[in-house]
Design an enzyme around this catalytic site. Sequence first.
Site, mmCIF file in Angstrom:
data_model
loop_
_atom_site.group_PDB
_atom_site.id
_atom_site.type_symbol
_atom_site.label_atom_id
_atom_site.label_comp_id
_atom_site.label_asym_id
_atom_site.label_seq_id
_atom_site.Cartn_x
_atom_site.Cartn_y
_atom_site.Cartn_z
ATOM 1 N N GLU A 328 -7.040 -1.036 -2.028
ATOM 2 C CA GLU A 328 -7.200 -1.562 -0.677
ATOM 3 C C GLU A 328 -8.665 -1.450 -0.266
ATOM 4 O OE1 GLU A 328 -4.453 0.587 1.781
ATOM 5 O OE2 GLU A 328 -5.566 2.459 1.663
ATOM 6 N N CYS A 329 -9.157 -2.524 0.335
ATOM 7 C CA CYS A 329 -10.535 -2.622 0.795
ATOM 8 C C CYS A 329 -11.499 -2.332 -0.358
ATOM 9 C CB CYS A 329 -10.777 -1.719 1.999
ATOM 10 S SG CYS A 329 -12.209 -2.215 2.987
ATOM 11 N N GLY A 330 -12.201 -1.180 -0.342
ATOM 12 C CA GLY A 330 -13.120 -0.885 -1.430
ATOM 13 C C GLY A 330 -12.438 -0.870 -2.782
#
Length: 439
Positions: A328-330
């Site tokens: 998730e995200c990074g």
Amino acid sequence: MTAGLLVSAARSGAGKTTVTLGLLAALGRRGITLRAAKAGPDYIDPAFHAVATGAPCINLDSWTMPPPLLHALVAGATDATDLLIVEGVMGLFDGVPGVADRDGSSASIAARFKLPVLLVLDVTAQSQSAAAMVRGFASHHPDVRVAGVILNRVGSDRHRRLITDAIAPLDIPVVGAIPRDAALALPERHLGLIQAGEHGDLDRRITALADMAEKHLDLDAIVALAASIDHQPTLNAVPALLPPGQRIALAADAAFAFVYPHLIDGWHNAGAEIMRFSPLADEAPSDDCDACWLPGGYPELHAATLASAQTFRAGLVRFAQTRPVHGECGGYMVLGEGLEDADGNRHAMTGLLGHTTSFHKRRLHLGYREARLLSDSSIGTRGSLIRGHEFHYASLIDPGGDEPLVDLRNAQSEPMAERGGRRGHVTGTFFHAIAQVSS
């Protein structure tokens, strides 16, 4: 019964975090058993709260979290605790419009748990007008009680007296006045405060904030303002998200630091084991795990190191051949083909998904997200509705050709273009999952 307070403000940047940390550290010196919470989806401030209290900090978010989860989190945080201090998010009443008591605002948390509000006012460039702000905040919502005021960035003793005298007729006590002092500010970067774990002098900074609070806040009066927390007992509470496996390999270092404590606690309570590893130290997920989770963080600041971490990359590719991997995200950025750093240099990532991201071509992506899962994955089963939050500056410069993972909408139910990705056992999204709201 545990007492509680909510520290809020008229706007972001008024000094909530500085006041909250100073208050926590100073009251801790008195031997009070404290816990801290953060209203909203912020994942940086809670790490500072944890250092100040010596105990984990929880998030309380009324938009993403169903009421039973909120009450279960508060019940856990108040067990064997004298005082719970909740730091608000943005301004006191800022939230999703038109959603009543589940708008994500600090006020919604104060109203739900009957927490008195300690209002922090940045009084730079104003004096008696501050009284009008206090009057407005105090009368704005019948279920939200402003119990006390702290004046921040006071210019002089005369400045303090002008404001205090103007507020006095409102019968709301001024319980502190903090002078302007840039040395009290914590350093920031593009996603907010620099992470707690990256400060070599954090203990010194917390000590300085405690000294500030002892000098400039009326701690006895503030403790007296706290009220018993009104929370409902929650039986057989389910985790916010079901654990993706029995033994979960969790990436954990400066590049992968943004994971919500309530998720980890929920997985633990459901019987899962968490096995941490560091991609920056070129470690791979353990082969005796049956799922891998790459949380958000700052991979854009460590892109070259991650690109050269051959053991990590090869081990993750091998792991993903037979077991689920979610980013998730990074973490989602690292699962892609490549990542452009701030200077525009491209670094090869794991290639487990086909997209490419760029921190060179920056644009703020910020807000609540609601995702309907298009297939089974580590964050839920097909058709489940997951709520979460997105906060990053990276851009998707090549979406790749993977299958979409989610049908994504914002808090106003408007469709979002980003749909995550799915390939084999690998899934990823830019938004951080906070809780499942329906199945």
